[in-house]
Design an enzyme around this catalytic site. Structure first.
Site, short mmCIF file in Angstrom:
data_model
loop_
_atom_site.label_atom_id
_atom_site.label_comp_id
_atom_site.label_asym_id
_atom_site.label_seq_id
_atom_site.Cartn_x
_atom_site.Cartn_y
_atom_site.Cartn_z
N SER A 265 -9.14 6.32 -17.16
CA SER A 265 -10.37 6.64 -16.42
C SER A 265 -10.41 5.99 -15.05
O SER A 265 -11.46 5.60 -14.56
CB SER A 265 -11.60 6.23 -17.24
OG SER A 265 -11.61 4.83 -17.46
N ALA B 298 -7.14 8.73 -10.94
CA ALA B 298 -6.29 9.85 -11.34
C ALA B 298 -6.82 10.52 -12.60
O ALA B 298 -6.92 11.75 -12.68
CB ALA B 298 -4.86 9.38 -11.55
N GLU C 153 -4.00 -1.20 7.95
CA GLU C 153 -3.44 -2.19 7.04
C GLU C 153 -1.93 -2.26 7.24
O GLU C 153 -1.35 -1.45 7.99
CB GLU C 153 -3.79 -1.84 5.58
CG GLU C 153 -5.27 -2.02 5.28
CD GLU C 153 -5.63 -1.71 3.83
OE1 GLU C 153 -4.72 -1.36 3.06
OE2 GLU C 153 -6.82 -1.81 3.48
N HIS D 292 1.78 -8.68 -4.64
CA HIS D 292 0.88 -8.82 -3.51
C HIS D 292 1.05 -10.21 -2.91
O HIS D 292 1.04 -11.20 -3.63
CB HIS D 292 -0.57 -8.60 -3.93
CG HIS D 292 -1.47 -8.31 -2.77
ND1 HIS D 292 -1.85 -9.26 -1.87
CD2 HIS D 292 -2.05 -7.15 -2.36
CE1 HIS D 292 -2.63 -8.72 -0.95
NE2 HIS D 292 -2.76 -7.42 -1.22
N HIS E 160 1.21 -6.93 -8.43
CA HIS E 160 0.06 -6.16 -7.97
C HIS E 160 0.19 -4.67 -8.28
O HIS E 160 -0.77 -4.05 -8.73
CB HIS E 160 -0.11 -6.36 -6.47
CG HIS E 160 -1.27 -5.62 -5.88
ND1 HIS E 160 -2.57 -5.80 -6.33
CD2 HIS E 160 -1.35 -4.69 -4.89
CE1 HIS E 160 -3.39 -5.02 -5.63
NE2 HIS E 160 -2.67 -4.33 -4.77
N ARG F 286 5.47 0.58 -2.12
CA ARG F 286 4.27 1.36 -1.78
C ARG F 286 3.69 0.92 -0.45
O ARG F 286 3.49 -0.27 -0.21
CB ARG F 286 3.21 1.18 -2.88
CG ARG F 286 1.88 1.83 -2.57
CD ARG F 286 0.88 1.52 -3.68
NE ARG F 286 0.49 0.13 -3.69
CZ ARG F 286 -0.71 -0.34 -3.31
NH1 ARG F 286 -1.62 0.49 -2.85
NH2 ARG F 286 -0.98 -1.62 -3.39
#
Length: 567
Positions: A26, A29, A128, A258, A368, A403
């Protein structure tokens, strides 16, 4: 050779229901897929491990990246994504993401999501790490995920009484059910799922949902490691279930750590406080424990370099200074600005006695995001007919080796929409039909919950931020030594563990850690989120995707494949 079982040890289902499609998860996506399917198929079952407002999306402090400004373009977004991905992105998947992304974000606004706006009333866009343009849409300053989750959950709640959709909360999906095997003995098409409803759910115990379509949207693998920004329920359930069902996994070795996670000591575990990359995007600096700014000597973008570059630099700087953290310095940005721009981060840090406006913030890398997952095509299809994967659980080819910041929420939106459209077309076309499940051969597996801390320690020390053949080989051996038959093994006449939620989750953690370790050992280079101290250079010979799959006997095979995957 690594061997893993193809099914979990669990009681026989005590109840059965039917659906046209099951959506598991939930986050952005899963909710998007369920909403898109609801009006297009007769019955959708949405299963979530907690409540609807749970999962990783709600914790996303960053934003959604999309070329929404007239001065920006999908081509520029594509360029930045390919650069961050270290040469392993599938260009067609990235092109799909960046060209369809703006429309999906606008649809999200139409579903009630409220983004921060600028003086002209349009969506305010920021920058970012890794982006060369302002294209990050935020909500509530640093509460984008929470706002997106609120809007999508409200849409689900508005139709909860619709007979075409059922929501089952507090439910852990155990295994993907499959049909009769093919000529090679590999599992057949999807036939549904088994799930365990935990306590407060609508049904008790283990049950079966029979359906020709299963859409996995279960998020990431955070709890495979000792330190993670992921919520506690991120135990790799979807990846492990897909693996057991015969699906191919890809890019498993690429784990994003991260760089700036609040450091509170070596004994802290579970979900840790993330200090968003957006803080560095606004100008915060990284200092070592001697007060020296080190990132300008590492990368032209300094603190705004891709996350893998920053994380590796921090670890090396910590090693050189003998420290267990570095400092994030945002004090020069001004108290009023910091409180307004980062209200959530400011408050969470204050809970730990740290004032972002006046104090240096101790940070260190922590797990992360996982760039790998279940290999899919551009419509979310996996190698198992009827099984789809969307969001972080999927390996679409968008992220490659690393990513790009804020591409993850966009990926969930774009590919959930595409998967739902494909599901409808294949159901209507008669390509996906109901059938009876067949039990997969071989012994079932169960790992005692007591082993989880041991597995997490092995994963952190082996396929962690910096890796080597020695550490990975040792990790593989230690993982192979973990008992995987806890439900059958006896100690003084007692089984080590019985099938229950903590054991099922730990079994998934163990299987994911095992595949991740094997993939990391196989890739003898450094690229993106995979850094080998014994192979520090990037090697063009490794510009391939490593895919992992179980054979019918449970042997894990890791092979090279073109980065285009199934396409």
């Amino acid at each position: 050779m690594t061997r893993l079982a193809t099914r979990l040890a669990a009681p026989a289902p005590g109840w059965t229901t039917h659906a046209d499609a099951v959506v598991v998860g939930s986050g952005i996506a899963g909710l998007t897929a369920a909403l898109e399917l609801r009006t297009r198929v007769r019955r959708v079952l949405l299963v979530t491990k907690g409540v609807l407002v749970s999962g990783s999306t709600v914790w996303a402090q960053g934003g959604v990246a999309a070329a929404l400004d007239p001065s920006d373009s999908p081509a520029a977004h594509l360029h930045d994504t390919l650069v961050a991905g270290g040469g392993l992105c599938d260009p067609r998947a990235v092109e799909t993401l960046v060209t369809e992304g703006p429309a999906r974000v606008r649809e999200l606004v139409g579903r009630g999501a409220v983004f921060d706006t600028g003086p002209d009333g349009g969506i305010a866009l920021t920058r970012e790490g890794g982006h060369l343009a302002d294209r990050i849409a935020h909500a509530g300053g640093d509460a984008t995920g929470a706002e997106i989750s609120r809007a999508l959950v409200a849409q689900i709640e508005a139709v909860r009484d619709d007979p075409g959709i059922e929501v089952v909360e507090h439910a852990l999906v155990l295994d993907v059910l499959t049909g009769a095997p093919d000529a090679d003995g590999r599992p057949g098409p999807v036939r549904g799922v088994t799930l365990h409803v935990i306590g407060e759910g609508q049904r008790d115990g283990v049950g079966a949902v029979l359906a020709p379509v299963v859409v996995l949207a279960t998020g990431g693998i955070g709890q495979v490691y000792r330190s993670s920004t992921n919520p506690a329920q991120a135990t790799g359930d979807g990846i492990a279930a897909a693996l057991r069902a015969g699906a191919r996994l890809g890019d498993m070795e690429f784990v994003q750590f991260h760089p700036t996670v609040l450091w509170l000591g070596s004994g802290v575990k579970g979900q840790l406080t993330l200090v968003s990359e957006a803080v560095r995007g606004e100008g915060a600096l990284l200092l070592d424990t001697d007060g020296v700014r080190f990132m300008p000597d590492v990368h032209p973008l300094a603190e705004l370099a891709p996350r893998d570059v920053v994380a590796h630099a921090i670890v090396r700087q910590m090693t050189s200074t003998g420290a267990d953290h570095v400092w994030l310095d945002a004090r020069h940005l001004g108290a009023d600005f910091l409180r307004r721009r980062f209200p959530t981060i400011h408050e969470r840090l204050r809970e730990h006695g740290i004032d972002l406006t006046t104090d240096l913030v101790p940070v260190a890398p922590a797990q992360h995001y996982h760039s790998g997952g279940v290999v899919t095509d551009l419509d979310g299809r996996t190698s198992v007919p009827g099984l789809y994967a969307v969001g972080e659980v999927a390996c679409t080819g968008v992220h490659g080796a690393n990513r790009l910041a804020s591409n993850s929420l966009l990926e969930g939106l774009v590919f959930a929409h595409r998967a739902a459209r494909d599901v409808v077309a294949r159901l209507d076309g008669g390509f996906l039909v109901p059938g009876d499940p067949v039990e997969r051969p071989g012994p079932a597996t169960l790992v005692a919950a007591a082993a989880r801390a041991r597995i997490q320690r092995v994963a952190t020390d082996g396929p962690g931020v910096l890796r080597s053949a020695e550490g990975l080989t040792a990790a593989a051996a230690r993982l192979a030594a973990v008992p995987t038959d806890a439900h059958r093994r006896h100690d003084d006449g007692r089984t080590l563990a019985a099938p229950q939620v903590a054991e099922w989750e730990t079994t998934n953690v163990h299987q994911v850690a095992s595949v991740l370790t094997d993939a990391a050992l196989a890739r003898e280079e450094s690229r993106g989120g995979h850094a080998r101290t014994d192979f520090p250079a990037t090697d063009d010979a490794w510009r391939v995707r490593l895919e992992a799959v179980l054979d019918p006997d449970g042997a894990l095979a890791v092979t090279r494949s073109p980065v285009t995957g199934l396409r």
